[in-house]
Write a protein that holds these residues in place. Structure first.
Motif, PDB file in Angstrom:
ATOM      1  N   ILE A  95       0.841  -1.206   0.000  1.00  0.00           N
ATOM      2  CA  ILE A  95       0.000   0.000   0.000  1.00  0.00           C
ATOM      3  C   ILE A  95       0.873   1.252   0.000  1.00  0.00           C
ATOM      4  N   ASP A  96       1.912   1.236   0.800  1.00  0.00           N
ATOM      5  CA  ASP A  96       2.839   2.364   0.898  1.00  0.00           C
ATOM      6  C   ASP A  96       3.466   2.667  -0.458  1.00  0.00           C
ATOM      7  N   LEU A  97       3.942   1.625  -1.129  1.00  0.00           N
ATOM      8  CA  LEU A  97       4.598   1.803  -2.432  1.00  0.00           C
ATOM      9  C   LEU A  97       3.637   2.387  -3.463  1.00  0.00           C
ATOM     10  N   VAL A  98       2.448   1.804  -3.556  1.00  0.00           N
ATOM     11  CA  VAL A  98       1.497   2.243  -4.580  1.00  0.00           C
ATOM     12  C   VAL A  98       1.016   3.668  -4.318  1.00  0.00           C
ATOM     13  N   LEU A  99       0.625   3.942  -3.077  1.00  0.00           N
ATOM     14  CA  LEU A  99       0.037   5.245  -2.772  1.00  0.00           C
ATOM     15  C   LEU A  99       1.035   6.389  -2.874  1.00  0.00           C
ATOM     16  N   ASN A 100       2.295   6.126  -2.575  1.00  0.00           N
ATOM     17  CA  ASN A 100       3.254   7.225  -2.469  1.00  0.00           C
ATOM     18  C   ASN A 100       4.230   7.344  -3.637  1.00  0.00           C
ATOM     19  N   ALA A 101       4.458   6.262  -4.377  1.00  0.00           N
ATOM     20  CA  ALA A 101       5.309   6.356  -5.562  1.00  0.00           C
ATOM     21  C   ALA A 101       4.520   6.858  -6.770  1.00  0.00           C
ATOM     22  N   VAL A 102       3.258   6.461  -6.874  1.00  0.00           N
ATOM     23  CA  VAL A 102       2.451   6.841  -8.040  1.00  0.00           C
ATOM     24  C   VAL A 102       2.297   8.364  -8.189  1.00  0.00           C
ATOM     25  N   PRO A 103       2.017   9.124  -7.100  1.00  0.00           N
ATOM     26  CA  PRO A 103       1.919  10.582  -7.282  1.00  0.00           C
ATOM     27  C   PRO A 103       3.192  11.205  -7.844  1.00  0.00           C
ATOM     28  N   GLY A 104       4.347  10.726  -7.385  1.00  0.00           N
ATOM     29  CA  GLY A 104       5.613  11.247  -7.915  1.00  0.00           C
ATOM     30  C   GLY A 104       5.792  10.911  -9.382  1.00  0.00           C
ATOM     31  N   ALA A 105       5.432   9.674  -9.756  1.00  0.00           N
ATOM     32  CA  ALA A 105       5.548   9.267 -11.153  1.00  0.00           C
ATOM     33  C   ALA A 105       4.618  10.096 -12.043  1.00  0.00           C
ATOM     34  N   VAL A 106       3.392  10.312 -11.582  1.00  0.00           N
ATOM     35  CA  VAL A 106       2.423  11.101 -12.365  1.00  0.00           C
ATOM     36  C   VAL A 106       2.901  12.545 -12.501  1.00  0.00           C
ATOM     37  N   LEU A 111       5.289  16.782 -15.945  1.00  0.00           N
ATOM     38  CA  LEU A 111       6.376  17.742 -16.184  1.00  0.00           C
ATOM     39  C   LEU A 111       7.163  17.418 -17.440  1.00  0.00           C
ATOM     40  N   GLY A 112       6.821  16.308 -18.106  1.00  0.00           N
ATOM     41  CA  GLY A 112       7.486  15.958 -19.359  1.00  0.00           C
ATOM     42  C   GLY A 112       8.834  15.284 -19.195  1.00  0.00           C
ATOM     43  N   LEU A 113       9.082  14.667 -18.036  1.00  0.00           N
ATOM     44  CA  LEU A 113      10.368  14.008 -17.812  1.00  0.00           C
ATOM     45  C   LEU A 113      10.391  12.641 -18.495  1.00  0.00           C
ATOM     46  N   ASP A 114      11.604  12.141 -18.729  1.00  0.00           N
ATOM     47  CA  ASP A 114      11.753  10.824 -19.336  1.00  0.00           C
ATOM     48  C   ASP A 114      11.609   9.732 -18.275  1.00  0.00           C
ATOM     49  N   GLY A 115      11.845   8.479 -18.688  1.00  0.00           N
ATOM     50  CA  GLY A 115      11.650   7.346 -17.790  1.00  0.00           C
ATOM     51  C   GLY A 115      12.496   7.416 -16.536  1.00  0.00           C
ATOM     52  N   ILE A 116      13.737   7.862 -16.665  1.00  0.00           N
ATOM     53  CA  ILE A 116      14.618   7.953 -15.492  1.00  0.00           C
ATOM     54  C   ILE A 116      14.123   9.031 -14.535  1.00  0.00           C
ATOM     55  N   GLY A 117      13.681  10.144 -15.072  1.00  0.00           N
ATOM     56  CA  GLY A 117      13.138  11.208 -14.237  1.00  0.00           C
ATOM     57  C   GLY A 117      11.877  10.766 -13.507  1.00  0.00           C
ATOM     58  N   ILE A 118      11.018  10.011 -14.218  1.00  0.00           N
ATOM     59  CA  ILE A 118       9.801   9.482 -13.585  1.00  0.00           C
ATOM     60  C   ILE A 118      10.166   8.534 -12.450  1.00  0.00           C
ATOM     61  N   LEU A 121      11.585  10.651  -9.386  1.00  0.00           N
ATOM     62  CA  LEU A 121      10.612  11.410  -8.596  1.00  0.00           C
ATOM     63  C   LEU A 121       9.658  10.470  -7.860  1.00  0.00           C
ATOM     64  N   ALA A 122       9.359   9.321  -8.455  1.00  0.00           N
ATOM     65  CA  ALA A 122       8.537   8.325  -7.760  1.00  0.00           C
ATOM     66  C   ALA A 122       9.226   7.857  -6.482  1.00  0.00           C
ATOM     67  N   GLY A 123      10.529   7.617  -6.557  1.00  0.00           N
ATOM     68  CA  GLY A 123      11.275   7.205  -5.366  1.00  0.00           C
ATOM     69  C   GLY A 123      11.339   8.295  -4.320  1.00  0.00           C
ATOM     70  N   ALA A 124      11.494   9.543  -4.766  1.00  0.00           N
ATOM     71  CA  ALA A 124      11.603  10.665  -3.825  1.00  0.00           C
ATOM     72  C   ALA A 124      10.318  10.879  -3.041  1.00  0.00           C
ATOM     73  N   THR A 125       9.168  10.647  -3.673  1.00  0.00           N
ATOM     74  CA  THR A 125       7.900  10.832  -2.959  1.00  0.00           C
ATOM     75  C   THR A 125       7.529   9.596  -2.139  1.00  0.00           C
ATOM     76  N   VAL A 299       1.196  18.227  -0.472  1.00  0.00           N
ATOM     77  CA  VAL A 299      -0.150  18.029   0.071  1.00  0.00           C
ATOM     78  C   VAL A 299      -0.683  16.653  -0.303  1.00  0.00           C
ATOM     79  N   VAL A 300      -0.501  16.275  -1.562  1.00  0.00           N
ATOM     80  CA  VAL A 300      -1.005  14.975  -2.029  1.00  0.00           C
ATOM     81  C   VAL A 300      -0.310  13.835  -1.304  1.00  0.00           C
ATOM     82  N   THR A 301       1.025  13.888  -1.225  1.00  0.00           N
ATOM     83  CA  THR A 301       1.762  12.759  -0.649  1.00  0.00           C
ATOM     84  C   THR A 301       1.748  12.762   0.879  1.00  0.00           C
ATOM     85  N   ALA A 302       1.446  13.887   1.489  1.00  0.00           N
ATOM     86  CA  ALA A 302       1.181  13.870   2.929  1.00  0.00           C
ATOM     87  C   ALA A 302      -0.103  13.102   3.211  1.00  0.00           C
ATOM     88  N   ALA A 303      -1.103  13.334   2.357  1.00  0.00           N
ATOM     89  CA  ALA A 303      -2.375  12.618   2.515  1.00  0.00           C
ATOM     90  C   ALA A 303      -2.200  11.121   2.282  1.00  0.00           C
TER      91      ALA A 303
END
Length: 397
Positions: A95-106, A111-118, A121-125, A299-303
């Motif tokens: 649940i943690d992985l899905v809920l918190n990595a997906v917002p960063g990936a989206v 923002l138009g980033l490539d696969g590595i950027g996606i 940012l998914a890992g950072a969130t 705000v999104v990833t705090a929620a």
């Protein structure tokens, strides 16, 4: 050997300022973490009072601070109990992985980033700050709370995930072949599992080897071993925090109690340096243009972290208030998010200020939300590091 006068002066001023801020925070029964972060922002690059001579010491001390925070956190719990909690919280990790990595990936995709950027940012969130959470649990005297094992299980499984994620991201960001990335992941994950297995099966011998009636000897032995294990963990791109936490879990009984007592002052010193370093790493001029985007993502990833903590605590049958405390405890982002972005920063320039602003917002907001989610700690009560009474005997809902 002559120590530079400027270094001594800057360190002295920094420590004196942190003392004043810590005293002010505790006067109002708050965690000093947000104030330490703001102090770092004020004296960092672009701040009102830069401290160039002390910068290298603060950077090194920050790494030691994380290790000590997770070591003393591990000393609060037994390996057997924690292993059981880990098994129970595999669904929480998903649940943690899905809920918190997906917002960063989206967000990265928008923002138009490539696969590595996606991926970055998914890992950072996704990853919470182990260092900040460990300090908050101690400051707010929640180490004995019923929701705490759930929080720690989620944190440790996040750090385990980093053992696979960081080698993969590092190879992809450097343009390496896919087989090298896969090999790095297999080596890191295998090493972490081997270390955990060895700690579980033979760790009970470690306490006898490290035990000593002299406090100085005990401190040197425990700290020396912990730093070695942390270094080995970093060598395989796993988390130094996981290595330190495993050492703490392995020690039990009187050895754990005495180790916690002798290491607590050292932990508090370097923990303050760690939070200062997070603030120092931020240039205020870089934050302003991307604050709106960073704030929306925060705000999104705090929620989503609130939902994660609520779900994890519910699996331990914790009450409603305890579920809220668990969620707010996981909100803070910190050291790992900054490490992730440093791996791809040269390829994706906008990611660095965006994630820096994002981390700083949640590193400040997380402790505030955590404090508001629970009762005011009683003044004069024993600190969380203060004895065996904190090893799980207090179980409010």
């Amino acid at each position: 050997m002559r120590t530079p006068v400027t270094l001594l002066l800057e360190l002295g001023i920094i420590l004196a300022a942190l003392s004043v801020l810590g005293a002010a925070a505790r006067r109002f029964t708050l965690s000093p973490v947000p104030l330490y972060l703001l102090a770092g922002l004020a004296i960092g690059e672009g701040g009102v009072a830069p401290v160039p001579a002390a910068g290298e010491f603060v950077e090194i001390g920050a790494g030691i601070g994380v290790v000590l925070l997770l070591l003393t956190l591990g000393l609060q719990f037994s390996l057997t109990e924690f292993t059981s909690s880990l098994r129970r919280h595999v669904p929480s990790a998903v649940i943690d992985l899905v809920l918190n990595a997906v917002p960063g990936a989206v967000a990265a995709w928008l923002l138009g980033l490539d696969g590595i950027g996606i991926l970055a940012l998914a890992g950072a969130t996704y990853i919470s700050s182990s260092g900040i959470v460990a300090r908050l649990l101690a400051d707010l005297r929640r180490l004995g709370n019923r929701e705490t094992p759930a929080v720690l299980s989620v944190l440790v499984m996040e750090d385990f995930a980093m053992a696979a994620y960081l080698p993969l991201l590092a190879v992809l960001a450097s343009g390496g072949p896919w087989w090298q990335a896969v090999l790095g992941v297999l080596i890191a994950v295998g090493a972490v599992l081997a270390a955990f297995t060895a700690s579980y099966r033979w760790g009970h011998h470690l306490g006898r080897l490290l035990a000593h009636p002299d406090a100085e000897q005990l401190m040197l032995r425990v700290l020396g071993l912990t730093l070695i294990v942390a270094a080995l963990a970093e060598l395989i791109h796993a988390s130094a925090a996981v290595g330190a936490f495993l050492v703490g879990l392995t020690l039990t009984g009187e050895t754990a109690d005495r180790a916690r007592a002798v290491l607590s002052p050292l932990r508090d010193l370097f923990a303050a340096v760690f939070f200062l370093a997070v603030g120092l790493s931020v240039d205020p001029d870089d934050l302003v243009p991307l604050l709106p985007a960073a704030l929306a993502l925060a705000v999104v990833t705090a929620a989503t972290k609130l939902v994660t903590g609520h779900y994890a605590a519910a699996r331990d049958k914790v009450g409603r208030r305890g579920r809220l405390r668990a969620g707010t405890a996981l909100v803070a982002r910190g050291e790992f998010s900054l490490i992730i972005i440093s791996l791809v920063g040269t390829l994706h320039g906008d990611l660095v200020p965006l994630v820096t602003a994002y981390v700083f917002i949640l590193a400040v907001a997380g402790p505030v939300l955590t404090r508001l989610a629970g009762p005011v700690p009683t003044r004069g009560a024993p600190t969380a590091a203060g004895g065996a009474a904190q090893r799980g005997d207090r179980r409010p809902s």
